[in-house]
Scaffold this motif. Structure first.
Motif, PDB file in Angstrom:
ATOM      1  N   GLU A 118      25.809  76.721  13.005  1.00  0.00           N
ATOM      2  CA  GLU A 118      25.823  75.389  12.364  1.00  0.00           C
ATOM      3  C   GLU A 118      26.950  75.105  11.698  1.00  0.00           C
ATOM      4  O   GLU A 118      27.396  73.593  11.809  1.00  0.00           O
ATOM      5  CB  GLU A 118      24.781  75.543  10.893  1.00  0.00           C
ATOM      6  N   ALA A 119      28.015  75.841  11.444  1.00  0.00           N
ATOM      7  CA  ALA A 119      29.265  75.360  11.183  1.00  0.00           C
ATOM      8  C   ALA A 119      29.971  74.758  12.212  1.00  0.00           C
ATOM      9  O   ALA A 119      31.078  74.204  12.041  1.00  0.00           O
ATOM     10  CB  ALA A 119      29.878  76.725  10.643  1.00  0.00           C
ATOM     11  N   ASP A 120      29.609  75.057  13.359  1.00  0.00           N
ATOM     12  CA  ASP A 120      30.350  74.526  14.606  1.00  0.00           C
ATOM     13  C   ASP A 120      29.717  73.249  14.930  1.00  0.00           C
ATOM     14  O   ASP A 120      30.074  72.583  16.006  1.00  0.00           O
ATOM     15  CB  ASP A 120      30.141  75.359  15.918  1.00  0.00           C
ATOM     16  N   GLY A 121      28.893  72.688  14.401  1.00  0.00           N
ATOM     17  CA  GLY A 121      28.078  71.306  14.535  1.00  0.00           C
ATOM     18  C   GLY A 121      29.288  70.394  14.669  1.00  0.00           C
ATOM     19  O   GLY A 121      29.328  69.714  15.607  1.00  0.00           O
ATOM     20  N   GLU A 122      30.222  70.177  13.643  1.00  0.00           N
ATOM     21  CA  GLU A 122      31.017  69.043  13.592  1.00  0.00           C
ATOM     22  C   GLU A 122      32.138  69.080  14.905  1.00  0.00           C
ATOM     23  O   GLU A 122      32.596  68.299  15.367  1.00  0.00           O
ATOM     24  CB  GLU A 122      31.637  69.114  12.245  1.00  0.00           C
ATOM     25  N   ARG A 123      32.535  70.132  15.274  1.00  0.00           N
ATOM     26  CA  ARG A 123      33.427  70.522  16.143  1.00  0.00           C
ATOM     27  C   ARG A 123      32.803  70.055  17.674  1.00  0.00           C
ATOM     28  O   ARG A 123      33.349  69.693  18.440  1.00  0.00           O
ATOM     29  CB  ARG A 123      33.831  72.174  16.382  1.00  0.00           C
ATOM     30  N   PHE A 124      31.510  70.633  17.584  1.00  0.00           N
ATOM     31  CA  PHE A 124      30.990  70.290  18.889  1.00  0.00           C
ATOM     32  C   PHE A 124      30.783  69.062  19.217  1.00  0.00           C
ATOM     33  O   PHE A 124      30.947  68.176  20.307  1.00  0.00           O
ATOM     34  CB  PHE A 124      29.646  70.896  19.152  1.00  0.00           C
ATOM     35  N   GLU A 125      30.480  68.028  18.147  1.00  0.00           N
ATOM     36  CA  GLU A 125      30.327  66.307  18.394  1.00  0.00           C
ATOM     37  C   GLU A 125      31.389  65.988  18.501  1.00  0.00           C
ATOM     38  O   GLU A 125      31.692  64.980  19.100  1.00  0.00           O
ATOM     39  CB  GLU A 125      29.713  66.058  16.762  1.00  0.00           C
ATOM     40  N   ALA A 126      32.784  66.446  17.902  1.00  0.00           N
ATOM     41  CA  ALA A 126      33.921  65.962  18.155  1.00  0.00           C
ATOM     42  C   ALA A 126      34.286  66.427  19.607  1.00  0.00           C
ATOM     43  O   ALA A 126      34.963  65.361  20.234  1.00  0.00           O
ATOM     44  CB  ALA A 126      35.150  66.625  17.272  1.00  0.00           C
ATOM     45  N   MET A 127      34.001  67.322  20.394  1.00  0.00           N
ATOM     46  CA  MET A 127      34.209  67.688  21.784  1.00  0.00           C
ATOM     47  C   MET A 127      33.382  66.553  22.313  1.00  0.00           C
ATOM     48  O   MET A 127      33.834  66.223  23.546  1.00  0.00           O
ATOM     49  CB  MET A 127      33.797  68.961  21.956  1.00  0.00           C
ATOM     50  N   VAL A 128      31.980  66.452  22.193  1.00  0.00           N
ATOM     51  CA  VAL A 128      31.163  65.450  23.116  1.00  0.00           C
ATOM     52  C   VAL A 128      31.983  64.048  23.113  1.00  0.00           C
ATOM     53  O   VAL A 128      31.993  63.397  23.955  1.00  0.00           O
ATOM     54  CB  VAL A 128      29.737  65.614  22.486  1.00  0.00           C
ATOM     55  N   SER A 129      32.453  63.905  21.765  1.00  0.00           N
ATOM     56  CA  SER A 129      32.773  62.172  21.615  1.00  0.00           C
ATOM     57  C   SER A 129      34.264  62.223  22.549  1.00  0.00           C
ATOM     58  O   SER A 129      34.482  61.229  22.761  1.00  0.00           O
ATOM     59  CB  SER A 129      32.915  61.901  20.204  1.00  0.00           C
ATOM     60  N   ALA A 130      34.824  63.411  22.411  1.00  0.00           N
ATOM     61  CA  ALA A 130      36.268  63.222  23.170  1.00  0.00           C
ATOM     62  C   ALA A 130      35.901  63.213  24.780  1.00  0.00           C
ATOM     63  O   ALA A 130      36.739  62.573  25.258  1.00  0.00           O
ATOM     64  CB  ALA A 130      36.997  64.554  22.924  1.00  0.00           C
ATOM     65  N   ALA A 131      34.950  64.121  25.198  1.00  0.00           N
ATOM     66  CA  ALA A 131      34.654  63.819  26.677  1.00  0.00           C
ATOM     67  C   ALA A 131      34.302  62.421  26.953  1.00  0.00           C
ATOM     68  O   ALA A 131      34.648  61.819  27.901  1.00  0.00           O
ATOM     69  CB  ALA A 131      33.641  64.794  27.117  1.00  0.00           C
ATOM     70  N   ALA A 132      33.421  61.934  26.192  1.00  0.00           N
ATOM     71  CA  ALA A 132      33.036  60.543  26.427  1.00  0.00           C
ATOM     72  C   ALA A 132      34.171  59.440  26.401  1.00  0.00           C
ATOM     73  O   ALA A 132      34.080  58.655  27.442  1.00  0.00           O
ATOM     74  CB  ALA A 132      31.906  60.233  25.489  1.00  0.00           C
ATOM     75  N   SER A 133      35.003  59.737  25.276  1.00  0.00           N
ATOM     76  CA  SER A 133      36.127  58.826  25.177  1.00  0.00           C
ATOM     77  C   SER A 133      37.003  58.937  26.328  1.00  0.00           C
ATOM     78  O   SER A 133      37.581  57.823  26.886  1.00  0.00           O
ATOM     79  CB  SER A 133      36.806  59.040  23.845  1.00  0.00           C
ATOM     80  N   ILE A 134      37.288  60.053  26.972  1.00  0.00           N
ATOM     81  CA  ILE A 134      37.974  59.934  28.147  1.00  0.00           C
ATOM     82  C   ILE A 134      37.477  59.409  29.293  1.00  0.00           C
ATOM     83  O   ILE A 134      38.229  59.085  30.094  1.00  0.00           O
ATOM     84  CB  ILE A 134      38.450  61.643  28.306  1.00  0.00           C
ATOM     85  N   CYS A 135      36.257  59.771  29.480  1.00  0.00           N
ATOM     86  CA  CYS A 135      35.712  59.143  30.611  1.00  0.00           C
ATOM     87  C   CYS A 135      35.586  57.668  30.704  1.00  0.00           C
ATOM     88  O   CYS A 135      35.881  57.148  31.631  1.00  0.00           O
ATOM     89  CB  CYS A 135      34.267  59.529  30.723  1.00  0.00           C
ATOM     90  N   ARG A 136      35.516  57.083  29.495  1.00  0.00           N
ATOM     91  CA  ARG A 136      35.487  55.563  29.153  1.00  0.00           C
ATOM     92  C   ARG A 136      36.946  55.166  29.663  1.00  0.00           C
ATOM     93  O   ARG A 136      37.017  53.974  30.339  1.00  0.00           O
ATOM     94  CB  ARG A 136      34.983  55.191  27.768  1.00  0.00           C
ATOM     95  N   ALA A 137      37.931  55.637  29.094  1.00  0.00           N
ATOM     96  CA  ALA A 137      38.954  55.267  29.336  1.00  0.00           C
ATOM     97  C   ALA A 137      39.804  55.188  30.609  1.00  0.00           C
ATOM     98  O   ALA A 137      40.233  54.533  31.382  1.00  0.00           O
ATOM     99  CB  ALA A 137      40.065  56.245  28.174  1.00  0.00           C
ATOM    100  N   SER A 138      39.308  56.378  31.362  1.00  0.00           N
ATOM    101  CA  SER A 138      39.637  56.507  32.632  1.00  0.00           C
ATOM    102  C   SER A 138      38.905  55.450  33.575  1.00  0.00           C
ATOM    103  O   SER A 138      39.362  54.896  34.454  1.00  0.00           O
ATOM    104  CB  SER A 138      39.027  57.948  33.207  1.00  0.00           C
TER     105      SER A 138
END
Length: 416
Positions: free
Chosen positions: A250-270
């Motif tokens: 459960e403590a890794d939830g915020e970190r995983f959400e940031a990773m998912v958002s980072a992947a989506a943002s990189i895809c959109r920018a590209s």
């Protein structure tokens, strides 16, 4: 049918009637009969009133990002011969991801009376603080009497759903390396823009309406658009680490959400730059390459429901190693231990540019060293630190790992 207040009134009235008969008090008897009559009349009132008829229910928009506004719109009409009473409206809302589902009820809304044959539109905002699939329904309309002594519930079974995509960061695309022979590749004929006409195809979501070929559309009784062929100079592959062994707490939830958002943002920018974009995960998902809006929404839909899962980084790298490769690779990883450097080594000759965004707490205040030659390592010790680290990388114009380094720094980056 009776509300708690109604039951309290009815029971109290019955006790007063009993006390009046026992003590021979006409006043107590009259008050008790009057209270019981109010309770009975309230029940008759709600049974005689008809609720509004629900014409349609819609969610607009049906695809939103975390934090964006999404409204539920209800169109209702009064089919009765009298003005409708004041109604209380509540929706059942369920929120689900790939691994969990939760349900709650929307806040109650009061609907004003509507005259005969009139229509009314009611709208309220859905919570979009988390990504996932939101299903709204069934709807419950409650009719109450003016004193709120009785209530009658009417349920409508229609449902509507929306997808909440990951939060997006305002970032730029990964930098291209000048002079790379891997980056000049021909784009698919399904591209959205270009100068050379390739042919015609049916209209898809995300197509530019200016590309519609109206004569062919009229002939085929459906929208037909022109498709063009063009050249794209970059293929961008985003590798997202979803290993549950590293992200299952459960403590890794915020970190995983940031990773998912980072992947989506990189895809959109590209994609906005015109790249052919591909998303793969350690859980065997592969979107394939694409550059149009429909392909980007396909990636968003997967990321909206993704959760930590089984899989290995080695397996994802082996799939990439069996391909021709080329272009840019951005790996969004959760952790690096003694096995990851060896598993990532095959990527050294497959891609012209390699970036590893490492969402891992710094050990001893020092970021981990680079572990693959000619690879940029972006350590992100806090989830909120991604945008700053990526901004410096995307505006650099070249991969920092290709710059000349002293022998001392090179030996410091070499792992035993």
């Amino acid at each position: 049918m009776l509300t708690p207040s109604g039951w309290l009134l009815f029971i109290g009235s019955a006790l007063l009637v009993a006390a009046g008969r026992v003590f021979g008090s006409d006043e107590l008897l009259a008050v008790g009969v009057a209270g019981a009559a109010v309770a009975v009349l309230s029940v008759a009132y709600v049974r005689a009133r008809r609720p509004l008829r629900v014409i349609s229910r819609s969610l607009k928009p049906q695809q939103v990002h975390v934090g964006d506004e999404c409204q539920v719109r209800l169109e209702m009409a009064n089919p009765g011969v009298f003005r409708s009473p004041v109604l209380r409206l509540a929706d059942q809302v369920s929120f689900s991801t790939k691994s969990s589902t939760s349900s709650f009820q929307s806040p109650d809304l009061l609907v004003a009376p509507v005259r005969t044959d009139d229509e009314l539109t009611v709208a309220y905002r859905l919570p979009t603080e988390e990504r996932g699939r939101v299903v709204v329904g069934p709807l419950t309309l409650t009719v109450t009497d003016p004193l709120s002594m009785s209530a009658r519930h009417f349920q409508f079974g229609g449902k509507a759903e929306a997808l909440v995509y990951p939060a997006m960061y305002p970032i730029g695309p990964p930098p291209r390396l000048p002079g790379s022979s891997f980056d000049a590749v021909r784009r698919s004929p399904m591209a959205q823009s270009g100068d050379e006409l390739y042919g015609l195809r049916p209209f898809q979501r995300g197509d530019d309406p200016r590309r519609i070929h109206w004569r062919s559309s009229a002939h085929h009784d459906e929208l037909i658009v022109r498709q063009f062929e063009e050249f794209s100079h970059t293929h961008t592959t985003v590798l997202l680490d979803t290993r549950g062994a590293l992200l299952g707490t459960e403590a890794d939830g915020e970190r995983f959400e940031a990773m998912v958002s980072a992947a989506a943002s990189i895809c959109r920018a590209s994609q906005h730059r015109g790249d052919q974009v591909r998303l793969i995960t350690t859980a065997d998902f592969d979107s394939g390459y694409g550059s149009d809006s429909a392909h980007l929404h396909k990636i968003y839909e997967h990321l909206a429901l993704i959760s930590p899962d089984v899989g290995t980084l080695m397996g994802a790298v082996e799939r990439l190693g069996r391909e021709h490769g080329g272009g840019l690779l951005v790996a969004v990883a959760a952790a690096v231990d003694g096995t990851e450097p060896r598993s990532l080594m095959p990527l050294g000759s497959q891609f012209s540019s390699k970036t590893v965004v490492l969402f891992a707490p710094a050990k001893g205040g020092q970021p981990p060293p680079a572990f693959i030659p000619d690879t940029t390592l972006l350590p992100v010790s806090e989830p909120s630190g991604f945008t700053g680290a990526w901004a410096a990388h995307s505006t650099s114009g070249e991969d920092p790992s290709t710059r000349p380094r002293s022998s001392a720094s090179a030996s410091a980056d070499r792992r035993p």
